[in-house]
Design an enzyme around this catalytic site. Structure first.
Site, PDB file in Angstrom:
ATOM      1  N   HIS A 117      38.286  71.813  28.869  1.00 36.03           N
ATOM      2  CA  HIS A 117      37.023  71.675  28.179  1.00 36.03           C
ATOM      3  C   HIS A 117      36.106  73.080  28.204  1.00 36.03           C
ATOM      4  O   HIS A 117      36.813  74.236  28.678  1.00 36.03           O
ATOM      5  CB  HIS A 117      36.120  70.748  29.316  1.00 36.03           C
ATOM      6  CG  HIS A 117      36.943  68.811  29.484  1.00 36.03           C
ATOM      7  ND1 HIS A 117      36.479  67.942  30.680  1.00 36.03           N
ATOM      8  CD2 HIS A 117      37.707  68.721  28.520  1.00 36.03           C
ATOM      9  CE1 HIS A 117      36.896  67.592  29.888  1.00 36.03           C
ATOM     10  NE2 HIS A 117      38.038  67.295  29.118  1.00 36.03           N
ATOM     11  N   GLU A 162      33.592  73.919  29.518  1.00 40.12           N
ATOM     12  CA  GLU A 162      33.060  73.972  31.197  1.00 40.12           C
ATOM     13  C   GLU A 162      34.240  74.738  31.821  1.00 40.12           C
ATOM     14  O   GLU A 162      33.722  76.119  32.637  1.00 40.12           O
ATOM     15  CB  GLU A 162      32.233  73.405  31.724  1.00 40.12           C
ATOM     16  CG  GLU A 162      31.394  72.629  31.403  1.00 40.12           C
ATOM     17  CD  GLU A 162      31.402  71.618  30.379  1.00 40.12           C
ATOM     18  OE1 GLU A 162      30.793  70.182  30.547  1.00 40.12           O
ATOM     19  OE2 GLU A 162      32.775  71.261  29.644  1.00 40.12           O
ATOM     20  N   CYS A 192      35.451  69.585  35.547  1.00 34.81           N
ATOM     21  CA  CYS A 192      34.077  70.003  34.952  1.00 34.81           C
ATOM     22  C   CYS A 192      33.424  70.313  36.200  1.00 34.81           C
ATOM     23  O   CYS A 192      32.867  71.420  36.392  1.00 34.81           O
ATOM     24  CB  CYS A 192      33.961  70.081  33.596  1.00 34.81           C
ATOM     25  SG  CYS A 192      35.120  70.516  32.935  1.00 34.81           S
ATOM     26  N   ARG A 245      35.478  69.177   5.341  1.00 36.88           N
ATOM     27  CA  ARG A 245      37.614  68.158   5.590  1.00 36.88           C
ATOM     28  C   ARG A 245      37.601  69.006   6.979  1.00 36.88           C
ATOM     29  O   ARG A 245      38.502  68.582   7.724  1.00 36.88           O
ATOM     30  CB  ARG A 245      38.378  69.291   4.763  1.00 36.88           C
ATOM     31  CG  ARG A 245      38.115  67.772   3.623  1.00 36.88           C
ATOM     32  CD  ARG A 245      39.438  68.285   2.421  1.00 36.88           C
ATOM     33  NE  ARG A 245      39.096  67.445   1.502  1.00 36.88           N
ATOM     34  CZ  ARG A 245      39.959  68.007   0.165  1.00 36.88           C
ATOM     35  NH1 ARG A 245      41.472  69.241   0.166  1.00 36.88           N
ATOM     36  NH2 ARG A 245      39.812  67.263  -0.925  1.00 36.88           N
ATOM     37  N   ASP A 253      45.590  60.726  -8.451  1.00 35.65           N
ATOM     38  CA  ASP A 253      45.934  62.491  -8.409  1.00 35.65           C
ATOM     39  C   ASP A 253      46.631  62.720  -7.093  1.00 35.65           C
ATOM     40  O   ASP A 253      46.389  63.854  -7.203  1.00 35.65           O
ATOM     41  CB  ASP A 253      44.264  62.645  -7.643  1.00 35.65           C
ATOM     42  CG  ASP A 253      42.786  62.032  -8.513  1.00 35.65           C
ATOM     43  OD1 ASP A 253      43.519  61.696 -10.269  1.00 35.65           O
ATOM     44  OD2 ASP A 253      42.165  61.810  -8.094  1.00 35.65           O
ATOM     45  N   ARG A 283      41.773  73.987   2.498  1.00 39.90           N
ATOM     46  CA  ARG A 283      42.131  75.431   1.568  1.00 39.90           C
ATOM     47  C   ARG A 283      41.504  76.991   1.586  1.00 39.90           C
ATOM     48  O   ARG A 283      41.409  77.395   0.395  1.00 39.90           O
ATOM     49  CB  ARG A 283      42.462  74.727   0.411  1.00 39.90           C
ATOM     50  CG  ARG A 283      44.040  74.031  -0.106  1.00 39.90           C
ATOM     51  CD  ARG A 283      45.027  73.803  -1.231  1.00 39.90           C
ATOM     52  NE  ARG A 283      43.344  73.713  -2.320  1.00 39.90           N
ATOM     53  CZ  ARG A 283      43.649  72.255  -2.267  1.00 39.90           C
ATOM     54  NH1 ARG A 283      44.001  71.466  -1.724  1.00 39.90           N
ATOM     55  NH2 ARG A 283      42.557  71.591  -3.569  1.00 39.90           N
ATOM     56  N   GLU A 313      36.415  60.065   0.938  1.00 40.11           N
ATOM     57  CA  GLU A 313      37.042  61.045  -0.219  1.00 40.11           C
ATOM     58  C   GLU A 313      37.247  60.173  -1.332  1.00 40.11           C
ATOM     59  O   GLU A 313      37.650  60.624  -2.701  1.00 40.11           O
ATOM     60  CB  GLU A 313      37.521  62.072   0.289  1.00 40.11           C
ATOM     61  CG  GLU A 313      36.795  63.405   0.300  1.00 40.11           C
ATOM     62  CD  GLU A 313      37.756  64.795   0.262  1.00 40.11           C
ATOM     63  OE1 GLU A 313      37.231  64.642  -0.695  1.00 40.11           O
ATOM     64  OE2 GLU A 313      37.506  65.379   1.279  1.00 40.11           O
TER      65      GLU A 313
END
Length: 328
Positions: free
Chosen positions: A50, A52, A85, A185, A201, A208, A252
């Protein structure tokens, strides 16, 4: 510096963990002593260590008598993956804890604050709450709504078209806008498209950007058809309620996918990348979303940001959902 400014630094650190910390929140933490930062931390990949714990380890003995700024209440529950924590804060001798938000998780519900207060540590909540809630919107949505925080990305022309009549859509926007999409992304746990986009597609949906290639999110497909190897399958938009290990989901997909999520009122944030072009007769950005009265279209979306990305303009709209951004 004021508590607000130190908390701003903690929020910025927490952003480093966004998209990598689920199912845990992407917490940020700074430890300050005599106006000097002696420790910094943010939630590590997979949710541990975590924030902390990271900051306290860096601060070492300098944490004694210091102020710890965390974007979320320190946890109080023990885990096989790490200590609570709140206990670490007490052991380190921190004098003051400032947290932006109380943890809405039922295992917490102020328990972390109670534990450190009982040890004589001063606790304050509230500074930087709005910024922290935006940063951890994914975690807050999952806890309070039972699903991820959902962002819809649309790249369109000035007249609202996402493709030519033929379906050609590469590229409506320029390089700067596309680079920004890759950054978005990297801040998400999962990215989703519809079957049509997948078939047309075969998108990689990876990141990237130099240095961020390892931050590519998991991929999901909205389809009633067969699953695709390596992709999660969601039969309907409401299946997002079953994504228990996803804080932030980015959509998307094409018009049909966008319309399906908008009609189900499951979109919390829209990223509209608007290119300075006119297409005319082409494919619209969204189709039917269940609207029957024009009056119902108003007061749903608020402009949160607007900026130029090269030749294109980005507009960010947010759906007002008090359950996500505000404490009960």
């Amino acid at each position: 510096m004021s508590d607000e400014r130190w908390m701003g630094a903690a929020v910025a650190l927490g952003e480093r963990g966004r998209g990598n910390s689920a199912p845990n929140p992407n917490v940020g933490c700074v430890i300050v002593k005599d106006d000097i930062v002696v420790g910094r931390g943010w939630t590590q990949p997979g949710g541990r260590p975590h924030a902390e714990a990271m900051a306290l380890a860096e601060a070492g003995e300098a944490a004694l008598g210091a102020t710890l700024y965390a974007t979320l209440e320190p946890c109080r529950h023990q885990s096989g993956r790490g200590p609570a924590c709140a206990d670490l804060v007490i052991e380190a001798g921190v004098a003051r804890v400032v947290a932006a938000l109380e943890d809405p998780d039922n295992r917490m519900a102020g328990g972390g604050f109670e534990r450190v207060r009982a040890a004589g540590i001063e606790v304050e909540t509230g500074p930087g709450a709005e910024a922290a809630a935006r940063s951890m919107a994914g975690f807050l949505a999952r806890v309070r709504l039972g699903r991820p925080f959902i962002t819809l990305k649309l790249a369109m022309s000035l007249d609202g078209k996402i493709a030519l009549p033929s379906g050609e859509s590469r590229w409506i926007t320029g390089e700067d806008a596309r680079a920004h999409v890759h950054l978005e992304r990297a801040r998400c746990d999962m990215i989703l498209v519809g079957r049509g986009t997948y078939e047309r597609d075969r998108p990689k949906l990876d990141v990237r950007l130099p240095g961020l290639e390892g931050r590519s999110p998991r991929r999901a497909l909205l389809t009633r058809g067969e699953a695709v190897e390596g992709w999660a399958r969601l039969g309907v938009p409401e299946a997002v309620f079953g994504l228990g290990d996803v804080n932030d989901l980015l959509i998307e997909g094409g018009s049909a996918t966008a319309s399906a999520f908008l009609a189900a009122d499951l979109v919390d944030r829209m990223l509209i990348y608007r290119a300075p072009i006119l297409i005319g007769d082409g494919k619209s950005s969204v189709g039917y979303i269940g609207l029957t009265d024009l009056a119902d279209a108003h007061r749903r979306w608020a402009l949160a940001d607007s900026r130029m990305l090269g030749i294109d303009r980005l507009e960010v709209y947010e759906r007002d959902r008090e359950q996500i951004t505000r404490s009960p």
